[in-house]
Scaffold this active site. Sequence first.
Site, PDB file in Angstrom:
ATOM      1  N   SER A   1       0.843  -1.192   0.000  1.00 38.98           N
ATOM      2  CA  SER A   1       0.000   0.000   0.000  1.00 38.98           C
ATOM      3  C   SER A   1       0.887   1.255   0.000  1.00 38.98           C
ATOM      4  O   SER A   1       1.811   1.362  -0.820  1.00 38.98           O
ATOM      5  CB  SER A   1      -0.926  -0.075   1.216  1.00 38.98           C
ATOM      6  OG  SER A   1      -1.888   0.925   1.208  1.00 38.98           O
TER       7      SER A   1
ATOM      8  N   HIS B   1      -7.780  -5.220  -0.502  1.00 38.62           N
ATOM      9  CA  HIS B   1      -6.489  -4.547  -0.381  1.00 38.62           C
ATOM     10  C   HIS B   1      -5.584  -5.224   0.650  1.00 38.62           C
ATOM     11  O   HIS B   1      -4.390  -4.937   0.718  1.00 38.62           O
ATOM     12  CB  HIS B   1      -6.771  -3.093   0.028  1.00 38.62           C
ATOM     13  CG  HIS B   1      -5.579  -2.194   0.046  1.00 38.62           C
ATOM     14  ND1 HIS B   1      -4.791  -1.997  -1.058  1.00 38.62           N
ATOM     15  CD2 HIS B   1      -5.041  -1.438   1.035  1.00 38.62           C
ATOM     16  CE1 HIS B   1      -3.813  -1.144  -0.747  1.00 38.62           C
ATOM     17  NE2 HIS B   1      -3.934  -0.798   0.515  1.00 38.62           N
TER      18      HIS B   1
ATOM     19  N   ASP C   1      -8.678  -4.670  -6.373  1.00 34.33           N
ATOM     20  CA  ASP C   1      -8.230  -3.615  -5.460  1.00 34.33           C
ATOM     21  C   ASP C   1      -8.057  -2.317  -6.256  1.00 34.33           C
ATOM     22  O   ASP C   1      -7.427  -2.313  -7.319  1.00 34.33           O
ATOM     23  CB  ASP C   1      -6.905  -4.061  -4.824  1.00 34.33           C
ATOM     24  CG  ASP C   1      -6.333  -3.043  -3.862  1.00 34.33           C
ATOM     25  OD1 ASP C   1      -7.080  -2.145  -3.412  1.00 34.33           O
ATOM     26  OD2 ASP C   1      -5.134  -3.143  -3.549  1.00 34.33           O
TER      27      ASP C   1
END
Lengths: 517, 517
Positions: free
Chosen positions: A303, A425, A369
């Site tokens: 991320s 995610h 995602d």
Amino acid sequence: MALAQSMLPPPFLAVAAIQPLPHQRQTLPIGAVRPGILPPRAAKRSAKARLPSAVTDESLSSIISDLELELDDGMAAAGELSGGSTLAERWREIHGRDEWVGLLDPMDPLLRSELIRYGEFAQACYDAFDYDPFSRFCGSCKYSRRKFFSSLGMDGAGYEVTRYLYATSNINLPNFFRTSRVGARTWSQEANWIGYVAVSDDETTARLGRRDLVIAWRGTVTRLEWIADLMDFLRPVTAVGIPSPDAAVKVESGFADLYTDKDPTCRFCKYSAREQVLTEVRKLVERYGAAGDEVSVSVTGHSLGSALAILSAYDIAEMGLNKASGGGGGAAAPVAVFSYSGPRVGNGRFKKRFDELGIKAIRVVNVHDTVPKVPGVLFNERVPELVRKAAEGLPWSYSHVGVELALDHKRSPFLKETGDPSCFHNLEAHLHLLDGYHGKGRRFVLASARDPALVNKSSDFLKDHHMVPPFWRQDENKGMTRAHDGRWVQRNRQEIDDHPEDTHHLLRRLGLAAENN
Amino acid sequence: MALAQSMLPPPFLAVAAIQPLPHQRQTLPIGAVRPGILPPRAAKRSAKARLPSAVTDESLSSIISDLELELDDGMAAAGELSGGSTLAERWREIHGRDEWVGLLDPMDPLLRSELIRYGEFAQACYDAFDYDPFSRFCGSCKYSRRKFFSSLGMDGAGYEVTRYLYATSNINLPNFFRTSRVGARTWSQEANWIGYVAVSDDETTARLGRRDLVIAWRGTVTRLEWIADLMDFLRPVTAVGIPSPDAAVKVESGFADLYTDKDPTCRFCKYSAREQVLTEVRKLVERYGAAGDEVSVSVTGHSLGSALAILSAYDIAEMGLNKASGGGGGAAAPVAVFSYSGPRVGNGRFKKRFDELGIKAIRVVNVHDTVPKVPGVLFNERVPELVRKAAEGLPWSYSHVGVELALDHKRSPFLKETGDPSCFHNLEAHLHLLDGYHGKGRRFVLASARDPALVNKSSDFLKDHHMVPPFWRQDENKGMTRAHDGRWVQRNRQEIDDHPEDTHHLLRRLGLAAENN
């Protein structure tokens, strides 16, 4: 790059199972290198037979017993993609020397296990972070540096953490930074722990074929709003002090700020994350280079952590820190980024320079995602060359770097239908998907039988019938412990590492000291 | 009863501190008998001096250090209300023989510590209950019977659990009963653990002055909707098989169902809670009576558990189980109910019979808690005699039993302003309030320095600056543990006790066996 283009999400094809190398199922501590293992039929059957018939049975059962692996004996014949060679022999290839050509479809078992291993280094940042706003240590790492891996049950990792990395939380990233609800008596008002640098020990170095430096950056577990806050604008890297021969090399300004900001009043963030990581890499490359070790630099993050991984890998290579100091002599240490669910970081010129510097990046994503699709939803590496050229000057024209490995959570029979984007995610979910991935359109089968229960560590993504509690990762009594006098207290943490004394000296040698004091 | 009337919530008076017996602050394990202890000034100051000046200090600090106790040296002179006598000498008085006349205002320190001790037996039911819908053991007790108190860190309790109590969850009490989200492979589909019977060991018996049988009933921690569901109607106790010489003795039907329902198909609830508790009490009273021990029966419960405590105490006395069997000879064991935040249970005739049977009940309430005000909001023991007589026949005319001890959470400087009714109702909050209570209008000062951090075990009621995490009572990783093979599993529980083999035999002796098969 042609390669990046060819790694677009695969169509949802019908399935033909292909499986590597069944040997005996074995105990696999998290963090250990996993060859692609699939339990043979006999082992599977005995696992199933061990299912408790009554809850009073004293044996242990686990979610894995629930799965019908449906192996075909013939699958074994499909071959040993690793060709029986070891990581020590193949590490340059696995580390991206050839940009992973031919390793992704079908999936190379050794690469798969290495992708899981580097992902677990990133996951460790989440597992170790103190999120509790009632803790005086909120925003720090819960464990002392020297006991980092053992505290996480990753004793088998075979690495030693040499430095913790901090950033100033003065930046507007509310879901990334955490601070105590009450300001008084907290470990720091300004700093947050954002990752670590680790180095392989001798035994692991022998197994890996080189001394491996790992830089792991913390990201965001849930709450994806930060990405909206970040869709700011591109900024030349030179504007924040990162060198580049090309003034048009730009990165998202929020990432650049996070990487370069500091607070001279704070013990933990008086050096920027950049200064911390550069000095540490310089020190370690010199130390192990002088000892005659081959060295690799492996940067990992999920991320937002992926953005920091890409940016810091670029910086390290651009600063030449992967080469022995003095510039002369020995070969540069290869630099590779292991990225998980990462957003775009910079513009097309950033990508170009990234490639010129010889940095390799593999980006593991889940096609459902959204984070890897931003910033740069309109103008990115996927639009035709001509449009891209025209858009090059726009402040919102982004480009992914490296090679994408696209997974699809709908392929896993363990995961339930959900519309929750934080599930899509989730890093642990990606590691689970990696374990089941064998190539485009190939059936999902767990290769190493990596425990699917890990998916629910901080999500509610497993099917209910597996009976794994959602969000199960939690400390006993939120860290409250019983003192000798019977009272419930928050245990004071051991001395929290700030920065090695030679940091300033090293910064001077890197020509960066003028910025400090 | 005149006494119950006189115990209405006190007006919010100005404060004059009066304090008993300061001796040395000492280690007080939960569950240990606490004399009314107040640390002397010197001890207090040194506790404050031990506050960590830096978070890296290795010493431990706790919430208690935060408080300015503001003791007056003169307070010690206010006297030792216990008169230096021991529990062994005073237990009958503390157990309610004289209906606690003269012990509540000012608060008798020995009674205070006993109220906390019996409250902790009720609290243990919450701390031990498995609430996790993803656990195969959801709805059971998390700990094995033989290790019950030690598993709870209550090694000092000095009691041994002789029996676990179960009820059938077929009753419509959704916030009381908990069942696994997934039905398969769970410990039971029909049963829920609802409490236990324990008996004092020899050492504790010597300290208490008698062999004490404790019956503790589980209630509801949060979610107060159940009380609305229950406002059903009164039903004669004889209709559910509880004897009474007065056919007009009625109790709330939901409580009666919970106490008497059973499910012959279920291993754990083939006997009703009633049958379980009656046979156990009969057995223990006989065993210890035969051994020549003086015996007391102490029934404790919070919230819904208080209703079960009152109902079962009535039943035990009405059945004469507190007397040696055969009806002849020795004195009856005194039966007392220690009730916390309990609702009304029966009608005026129930109360009358309860008193006639010589059962004593002390009801600790928080004046801001609504649960003790229901059922019977309109017609209850507080309305004038004449109205009550007229309403006697109505199915919603209820009456509290026993003596009320009304506390006020606004008196505690540790607790924050909140409108959350589950805070007002919280049992740990009541125990904290007891520790600070010295009589109507007297200042709130912690007598035994019982740890206020316990309040936040399952609430968010402490002021934030104490830095105690809300709802901090939780298991590490929700009970997931790492097996030898590295997998995360729910540990199978040891054999779960169902019922002793002599249960049916004892039921026959009680004349209740006809109901069973």
